[in-house]
Design a protein around this motif. Sequence first.
Motif, short mmCIF file in Angstrom:
data_model
loop_
_atom_site.label_atom_id
_atom_site.label_comp_id
_atom_site.label_asym_id
_atom_site.label_seq_id
_atom_site.Cartn_x
_atom_site.Cartn_y
_atom_site.Cartn_z
N VAL A 4 0.80 -1.17 0.13
CA VAL A 4 -0.04 -0.07 0.05
C VAL A 4 0.74 1.43 0.00
O VAL A 4 0.57 2.41 -0.90
N LEU A 5 1.97 0.97 0.62
CA LEU A 5 3.15 2.33 0.76
C LEU A 5 3.51 2.73 -0.78
O LEU A 5 3.82 3.89 -0.89
N LEU A 6 3.85 1.62 -1.48
CA LEU A 6 4.19 1.98 -2.93
C LEU A 6 3.43 2.86 -3.72
O LEU A 6 3.78 3.51 -4.41
N PHE A 7 1.87 2.68 -3.44
CA PHE A 7 0.92 3.35 -4.18
C PHE A 7 0.58 4.44 -3.62
O PHE A 7 0.18 5.48 -4.18
N GLU A 8 0.54 4.68 -2.15
CA GLU A 8 -0.03 5.82 -1.44
C GLU A 8 0.90 6.57 -1.02
O GLU A 8 0.60 7.98 -0.69
N GLU A 9 2.23 6.49 -1.04
CA GLU A 9 3.30 7.18 -0.38
C GLU A 9 4.42 7.53 -1.67
O GLU A 9 5.05 6.90 -1.90
N ARG A 10 4.10 8.88 -2.32
CA ARG A 10 4.85 9.11 -3.31
C ARG A 10 6.30 9.38 -2.95
O ARG A 10 7.13 9.00 -3.75
N GLN A 11 6.84 9.64 -1.68
CA GLN A 11 8.03 9.80 -1.21
C GLN A 11 8.72 8.32 -1.39
O GLN A 11 9.94 8.25 -1.61
N ILE A 12 7.99 7.31 -1.14
CA ILE A 12 8.60 6.17 -1.36
C ILE A 12 9.14 5.68 -2.73
O ILE A 12 10.15 5.22 -3.00
N GLN A 13 8.49 6.24 -3.87
CA GLN A 13 8.79 5.89 -5.34
C GLN A 13 10.14 7.04 -5.42
O GLN A 13 11.02 6.46 -6.10
N ASN A 14 10.27 8.33 -4.99
CA ASN A 14 11.33 8.98 -5.17
C ASN A 14 12.61 8.38 -4.37
O ASN A 14 13.78 8.22 -5.00
N ILE A 15 12.29 7.66 -3.01
CA ILE A 15 13.46 7.10 -2.31
C ILE A 15 13.96 5.78 -3.45
O ILE A 15 15.23 5.89 -3.31
N ILE A 16 13.01 5.33 -3.86
CA ILE A 16 13.64 4.10 -4.73
C ILE A 16 14.37 4.62 -6.02
O ILE A 16 15.42 4.07 -6.02
N LYS A 17 13.90 5.64 -6.59
CA LYS A 17 14.73 6.06 -7.70
C LYS A 17 15.78 6.70 -7.13
O LYS A 17 16.81 6.46 -7.92
N GLU A 18 16.02 7.47 -6.31
CA GLU A 18 17.20 8.29 -5.77
C GLU A 18 17.95 7.20 -5.35
O GLU A 18 19.35 7.66 -5.43
N SER A 19 17.53 6.37 -4.55
CA SER A 19 18.81 5.38 -4.15
C SER A 19 19.35 4.25 -5.19
O SER A 19 20.10 3.29 -4.72
N ASN A 20 18.72 4.13 -6.44
CA ASN A 20 18.89 3.30 -7.36
C ASN A 20 18.77 1.69 -6.81
O ASN A 20 19.43 0.79 -7.22
N ALA A 21 17.52 1.54 -5.94
CA ALA A 21 17.42 0.40 -5.68
C ALA A 21 16.36 -0.19 -6.69
O ALA A 21 15.92 0.62 -7.27
N ARG A 22 16.19 -1.59 -6.38
CA ARG A 22 15.25 -2.15 -7.81
C ARG A 22 14.05 -2.91 -6.92
O ARG A 22 14.22 -3.49 -5.94
N ILE A 23 12.91 -2.91 -7.55
CA ILE A 23 11.87 -3.75 -7.05
C ILE A 23 11.99 -5.07 -7.70
O ILE A 23 11.99 -5.25 -8.76
N VAL A 24 12.02 -6.13 -6.54
CA VAL A 24 12.29 -7.35 -6.93
C VAL A 24 10.95 -8.17 -7.05
O VAL A 24 11.03 -8.75 -8.23
N THR A 25 10.08 -7.93 -6.48
CA THR A 25 8.61 -8.64 -6.64
C THR A 25 7.60 -7.57 -5.86
O THR A 25 7.75 -6.80 -4.74
#
Length: 176
Positions: A99-120
Amino acid sequence: MSTEKQLYTVSIYTENNIGLLNRVSAIFQRRHINIESLNTSPSEIEGVSKFTIVVNMDEINIKKILGQIEKQVEVIKAYYHSLDDIIYQISGLFKIKSVLLFEERQIQNIIKESNARIVTVNKDFFILEKSGKKEEIVALYNQLSEFGIMQYTRSGLIAVTKEEMKISELLETYNN
């Protein structure tokens, strides 16, 4: 030779025998040295394993410990390197509510800025993977912990040397 403590990476090339890891870790334990990180994996030579151990100690004592490690019958060769002499990575896995992935815009920014990748991703959670230096993984952990982390784990350090070690030649002669 330095008497100042610092992080050293110990690379141990071994036969793949049961019980060796216990004996190697006991060498550190007897000297009251905490192992910061430990990884075992196949090496570039078939049938030869590599232990990568990170410890915080001085150079005089790391040389003594390598001597003890090399006395183990199954150990082919052991080396030590400072962090400046190697190229290394650590991996972190983070499990977070979907739910945080879709409701918290900041989570998406953190993922992008950290160069992390979504596995599943599924309806309950998603898994993020981040590889890099320990500081990068810890920084991502600190950012994500504000939103709640369901599970977290970090790997041991994996490393290769910057300089050519010619270990493959040594191991090939060992295998013949």
